[in-house]
Scaffold this motif. Structure first.
Motif, short mmCIF file in Angstrom:
data_model
loop_
_atom_site.label_atom_id
_atom_site.label_comp_id
_atom_site.label_asym_id
_atom_site.label_seq_id
_atom_site.Cartn_x
_atom_site.Cartn_y
_atom_site.Cartn_z
N VAL B 245 0.96 -1.12 -0.03
CA VAL B 245 -0.01 0.00 0.06
C VAL B 245 0.79 1.28 0.15
O VAL B 245 0.69 2.42 -0.55
N VAL B 246 1.94 0.99 0.92
CA VAL B 246 2.72 2.31 0.83
C VAL B 246 3.66 2.69 -0.43
O VAL B 246 3.71 3.74 -0.97
N ILE B 247 4.06 1.49 -1.02
CA ILE B 247 4.63 1.70 -2.35
C ILE B 247 3.72 2.43 -3.42
O ILE B 247 4.03 3.05 -4.12
N CYS B 251 4.04 6.02 -5.46
CA CYS B 251 3.82 6.34 -6.99
C CYS B 251 3.00 7.24 -7.15
O CYS B 251 2.91 8.05 -8.08
N LEU B 252 1.85 7.09 -6.39
CA LEU B 252 0.77 8.14 -6.61
C LEU B 252 1.23 9.67 -6.24
O LEU B 252 0.99 10.57 -7.01
N PHE B 253 2.16 9.64 -5.06
CA PHE B 253 2.62 11.06 -4.81
C PHE B 253 3.40 11.42 -6.06
O PHE B 253 3.37 12.80 -6.39
N TYR B 255 3.46 10.99 -9.01
CA TYR B 255 2.63 11.18 -10.07
C TYR B 255 2.08 12.63 -9.88
O TYR B 255 2.09 13.47 -10.88
N ALA B 256 1.39 12.78 -8.61
CA ALA B 256 0.91 14.15 -8.36
C ALA B 256 2.00 15.16 -8.56
O ALA B 256 1.43 16.27 -9.06
N ILE B 257 3.10 14.91 -8.15
CA ILE B 257 4.12 16.07 -8.04
C ILE B 257 4.27 16.36 -9.58
O ILE B 257 4.41 17.55 -9.95
N TYR B 258 4.22 15.28 -10.32
CA TYR B 258 4.73 15.63 -11.91
C TYR B 258 3.59 16.51 -12.47
O TYR B 258 4.02 17.40 -13.16
N ALA B 259 2.29 16.00 -12.18
CA ALA B 259 1.28 16.74 -12.93
C ALA B 259 1.10 17.95 -12.44
O ALA B 259 0.96 18.84 -13.27
#
Ligand SMILES: Nc1ncnc2c1ncn2[C@@H]1O[C@H](COP(=O)(O)OP(=O)(O)OP(=O)(O)O)[C@@H](O)[C@H]1O
Ligand SMILES: [Mg+2]
Lengths: 299, 266
Positions: B245-247, B251-253, B255-259
């Motif tokens: 779950v943490v991994i 990944c989500l974090f 991606y959100a930074i990139y976006a």
């Protein structure tokens, strides 16, 4: 002529405000291109889009005929608005970071610092610099990759008169190496001295784009005075004079296209008058700029 | 990749606050086990009565318990490192240097990578320090050393690393969204209590999702070890579901930074 930068229908909107409006523009290799316009006309916004720090709303542009990438930006030396550096780092360290990003050799650092006369201050922290020194450092940083194109947004902001003259010399010297320079500035006199081409923006819209040499073309105005009472009637009755005005003790005579001060002098002489003062008014970029803005106001 | 890390380290090299705070964090890591030992010794010398029980015999710092015990305690210190990361990244926005980096020829992705690499380096460095501290402390205090026992719960060091890396990435995301350091640190500090309040107030029908919330999932990886010394109820594995779950959150974090970087004017 090779086109370095080509902009097609570029538009940037901030909500209801259109900062850049359907701008189409080409910059040729080797030219010194001045971007003029009143405050808030979209100069910095346009340059920001070209450098990928501002997202465009629509339109396109190409550098060297190809879509923009980070590799292209490494060949461009650019400063936007104000000098930006890490305040807690020395000038040399700051330039080291720039060199690292741009894949430029570290050996370039000292020569560019020398060029802007900051070599003896290379180890001082950026935050201890004066405004003019910061401005010089940003020019040094733009030079570090031996750029093919330089983009300078108000590069003389905060410089002393000597500094302004030095930057002018520097720009001319860089231009003489065949490099392309894009310069946004409010110092019209400077632009006229260094630029080969210029454009005028107002509220994001392009009003004019052309070469600086063309400014002098068209009808000339000659300032004249002569001994004798009848001068005014002689001037006014001359078919080559479009307009005659008395200003500051001299007659300002606007001549028909193709006529020069010489023709005026000959005419006066033929009428038995001797000119005591004869001066062709040089049409300045400033005048042209103000005219363009005034025209757009009336339109 | 290495080049991007080098650029970020050049930025930090002369940034004193960064190194001072990191140094303090390292001192805390090394100091806590020593402090615990001194405390236990003091308890003993003060003649505390534990029904004839010797506090020095509690195997808190013995192999293999030590791994879970120290990593559990250390996860509470991560806020300290997060503040350093928040300050150093928000500087890039307040000084507008991120803008100049892009102008000079970085892509937004490069900027993200260079910061993430620094975060990775800090997390790994910290995990190595925890490993060495555990190894030395364990070796000093374990009465009878068996090699197999030494490393049997070493996965807790990995969980510690993941917890730290996830939390620092989360701080990176908050910084990119909020830009200002004081505000970001404030939100970072109140985030955990807020998340916890939401979790305990979840309607019963969806109660089960509470454990997957980001900070909850991070803390679920390493469960509280100390009750086992009272109830003898052993709970000494890293929760692998929560590792997954943490991994996923990391990944989500990222991606959100990139976006966020991609869509904003710098
Ligand atoms: N981030 C922003 N949000 C909203 N509006 C903006 C933003 N940045 C610029 N603008 C607006 O866009 C317009 C163009 O601004 P820009 O900075 O490009 O002008 P400029 O020609 O560089 O002016 P100056 O000569 O003063 O430097 C202005 O009206 C400005 O208010
Ligand atoms: Mg501007």
């Amino acid at each position: 002529m090779e086109t370095v930068l080509s902009i097609q229908n570029l538009t940037k909107r901030y909500g209801r405000l259109t900062a850049v409006n359907n701008l189409t523009l080409n910059v040729e290799k080797g030219s010194v291109f001045g971007i003029l316009g009143p405050n808030g006309s979209g100069k910095t916004t346009t340059l920001g889009i070209l450098l990928d720090v501002i997202n465009k709303t629509s339109g396109d542009f190409t550098w060297f005929g190809a879509p923009p990438t980070k590799a292209v930006r490494k060949r461009i030396g650019a400063i936007l608005e104000t000098p930006i550096f890490y305040p807690y780092l020395s000038a040399a360290k700051n330039l080291e970071i720039v060199a690292e990003i741009k894949d430029a050799p570290k050996a370039n650092i000292d020569p560019v610092l020398e060029k802007v006369e900051l070599l003896d201050r290379r180890n001082d922290k950026f935050r201890t610099y004066s405004l003019g020194m910061k401005q010089r450092l940003s020019i040094a940083s733009a030079l570090i990759c031996d750029p093919e194109v330089m983009i300078l947004d108000e590069p003389t902001n905060g410089l002393d008169p000597q500094g302004i003259a030095e930057i002018r010399t520097l720009i001319q010297q860089i231009a003489s190496e065949g490099k392309t320079i894009i310069l946004a500035s409010h110092l019209l006199d400077e632009v006229q001295k260094v630029c080969s081409h210029f454009c005028v923006l107002k509220k994001g819209t392009l009003l004019h784009s052309g070469s600086v040499d063309e400014i002098g073309k068209g009808p000339v105005t000659v300032e004249v005075d002569a001994v004798g009472e009848q001068i005014e009637s002689v001037l006014k009755s001359w078919d080559k004079a479009i307009d005659v005005k008395l200003e500051d003790g001299y007659y300002q005579v606007k001549l028909t296209d193709g006529c020069t001060a010489q023709d005026l002098n000959v005419h006066l002489f033929d009428q038995g008058l001797i000119a005591t003062h004869l001066l062709t008014q040089k049409k300045s970029l400033e005048k042209q700029f103000l005219e363009l803005l005034a025209e757009s106001e009336n339109a | 990749m290495l080049k991007l890390l080098r650029i970020d380290l050049l930025k930090l090299a002369n940034y004193k606050a960064f190194w001072v705070l990191n140094g303090l964090y390292a001192l805390l890591i090394v100091g806590i086990p020593a402090g615990v030992i001194e405390f236990l010794k003091w308890l003993k010398s003060a003649g505390a009565e534990f029904d004839g029980f010797d506090p020095m015999k509690i195997p808190i710092l013995h192999f293999p318990d030590i791994w879970q015990n120290i990593t559990y305690v250390y996860t509470f210190l991560k806020v300290f490192l997060a503040i350093i990361i928040v300050i150093s990244i928000s500087n890039e926005f307040t000084y507008k240097t991120v803008r100049q980096n892009i102008i000079d020829g970085m892509s937004r992705l490069d900027f993200l990578k260079s910061k993430l690499l620094t975060i990775l380096m800090v997390s790994m460095g910290s995990a190595v320090l925890v490993f060495l501290t555990g190894l030395i402390t364990g070796a000093l205090y374990t009465p009878d050393m068996a090699f197999a026992d030494m490393f049997s719960e070493i996965e807790f060091v990995f969980a510690y690393f993941l917890d730290l890396f996830a939390f620092l990435t989360f701080s990176f995301l908050l910084t990119v969204i909020l830009k200002r350091s004081a505000l970001t640190v404030f939100i970072l500090l109140i985030y955990r209590p807020v998340e916890w309040i939401i979790i305990i107030n979840l309607p019963t029908a969806i109660e089960g999702i509470g454990q997957y919330f980001p900070l909850q999932a991070m803390s679920n990886m390493i469960e509280v070890p100390f009750p086992k010394y009272i109830f003898q109820e052993i709970n000494d594995d890293v929760n692998t579901t929560m590792v997954g779950v943490v991994i996923a959150w990391i990944c989500l974090f990222v991606y959100a930074i990139y976006a966020k970087l991609k869509s904003s004017d710098l």
